[in-house]
Design an enzyme around this catalytic site. Structure first.
Site, PDB file in Angstrom:
ATOM      1  N   CYS A 152      10.114   6.600  -6.924  1.00 36.63           N
ATOM      2  CA  CYS A 152      10.375   7.246  -8.210  1.00 36.63           C
ATOM      3  C   CYS A 152       9.352   8.359  -8.399  1.00 36.63           C
ATOM      4  O   CYS A 152       8.573   8.640  -7.477  1.00 36.63           O
ATOM      5  CB  CYS A 152      10.382   6.251  -9.375  1.00 36.63           C
ATOM      6  SG  CYS A 152       8.789   5.564  -9.848  1.00 36.63           S
ATOM      7  N   ASN A 163       5.597   6.337  -9.517  1.00 32.34           N
ATOM      8  CA  ASN A 163       5.303   5.053  -8.886  1.00 32.34           C
ATOM      9  C   ASN A 163       4.557   4.106  -9.818  1.00 32.34           C
ATOM     10  O   ASN A 163       3.714   3.326  -9.394  1.00 32.34           O
ATOM     11  CB  ASN A 163       4.545   5.250  -7.564  1.00 32.34           C
ATOM     12  CG  ASN A 163       4.454   3.999  -6.697  1.00 32.34           C
ATOM     13  OD1 ASN A 163       3.432   3.781  -6.056  1.00 32.34           O
ATOM     14  ND2 ASN A 163       5.491   3.186  -6.660  1.00 32.34           N
ATOM     15  N   ASP A 185      15.176   6.129 -16.747  1.00 33.86           N
ATOM     16  CA  ASP A 185      13.731   6.348 -16.673  1.00 33.86           C
ATOM     17  C   ASP A 185      13.079   5.946 -17.996  1.00 33.86           C
ATOM     18  O   ASP A 185      13.212   6.654 -18.996  1.00 33.86           O
ATOM     19  CB  ASP A 185      13.439   7.816 -16.365  1.00 33.86           C
ATOM     20  CG  ASP A 185      11.983   8.066 -16.047  1.00 33.86           C
ATOM     21  OD1 ASP A 185      11.143   7.181 -16.320  1.00 33.86           O
ATOM     22  OD2 ASP A 185      11.679   9.150 -15.531  1.00 33.86           O
ATOM     23  N   CYS A 224       6.605   3.002 -12.953  1.00 34.07           N
ATOM     24  CA  CYS A 224       7.653   2.361 -13.763  1.00 34.07           C
ATOM     25  C   CYS A 224       8.773   1.776 -12.900  1.00 34.07           C
ATOM     26  O   CYS A 224       8.804   0.581 -12.633  1.00 34.07           O
ATOM     27  CB  CYS A 224       8.248   3.343 -14.768  1.00 34.07           C
ATOM     28  SG  CYS A 224       7.117   3.944 -16.035  1.00 34.07           S
ATOM     29  N   ARG A 225       9.671   2.639 -12.460  1.00 36.60           N
ATOM     30  CA  ARG A 225      10.901   2.168 -11.806  1.00 36.60           C
ATOM     31  C   ARG A 225      10.699   1.670 -10.388  1.00 36.60           C
ATOM     32  O   ARG A 225      11.226   0.611 -10.025  1.00 36.60           O
ATOM     33  CB  ARG A 225      11.956   3.276 -11.821  1.00 36.60           C
ATOM     34  CG  ARG A 225      12.413   3.621 -13.219  1.00 36.60           C
ATOM     35  CD  ARG A 225      13.308   4.823 -13.247  1.00 36.60           C
ATOM     36  NE  ARG A 225      12.552   6.012 -12.874  1.00 36.60           N
ATOM     37  CZ  ARG A 225      13.096   7.205 -12.663  1.00 36.60           C
ATOM     38  NH1 ARG A 225      14.396   7.354 -12.747  1.00 36.60           N
ATOM     39  NH2 ARG A 225      12.345   8.234 -12.340  1.00 36.60           N
ATOM     40  N   SER A 226       9.990   2.415  -9.543  1.00 37.40           N
ATOM     41  CA  SER A 226       9.867   1.976  -8.151  1.00 37.40           C
ATOM     42  C   SER A 226       9.043   0.703  -7.996  1.00 37.40           C
ATOM     43  O   SER A 226       9.430  -0.168  -7.211  1.00 37.40           O
ATOM     44  CB  SER A 226       9.375   3.101  -7.233  1.00 37.40           C
ATOM     45  OG  SER A 226       8.106   3.571  -7.604  1.00 37.40           O
TER      46      SER A 226
END
Length: 149
Positions: A8, A11, A123, A13-15
């Site tokens: 993401c 690196n 996101d 939040c999402r990943s």
């Protein structure tokens, strides 16, 4: 071993959410030892930072263990280390193209494409909505694990 890298922007939040969800799902399926799973950023903005408190809170709420993590940027040199490089949104695809200079082995894909959806993973950095991100990550990782097993 199947080696999966989630990507993401920062690196945090999402990943890392996808990394910890996928590790947990693989372990619960008795396949944890068959996978190497990590995450990285396309940017340098958050390098060295831990996962976002919203990601940590959501994962704890749903019972997914949060391991040690510090944000890092993916490098062109590590392309050969991974079987799958899985990004969260179209901006990440552009960032990966800039860093990797192509995808000659067809390793790069969007997470929700594995679930048959053309959506980006929401996101939460901009919305604070970690619930929607969680649902997107769970949907994508469930389909990914099913396909890779």
């Amino acid at each position: 071993m199947i080696k999966v890298l989630f990507i993401c922007h920062g690196n945090i939040c999402r990943s890392p959410m996808a990394e910890f969800v996928m590790k947990d799902m693989a372990a619960k399926a008795g396949a944890g030892e068959r996978f190497v799973i990590d995450s990285a950023a396309t940017s340098r903005e958050e390098i060295g930072n831990p996962p976002h408190h919203g990601t940590v809170a959501k994962l704890r709420e749903v019972g997914v263990p949060v391991g040690r993590h510090r944000a890092r940027q993916v490098t062109r040199a590590e392309y050969g280390d991974w079987d799958h490089i899985i990004y969260m949104d179209e901006e990440n695809a552009w960032g990966l193209e800039r860093i990797l200079h192509g995808d000659p082995d067809g390793k790069v894909s969007r997470l929700l494409d594995w679930a048959g959806s053309s959506r980006d993973v929401a996101d939460p950095w901009y919305t604070g909505d970690f619930d929607t991100t969680w649902r997107d990550v769970l949907e994508g990782c469930t389909a990914l694990l099913e396909e890779l097993r």
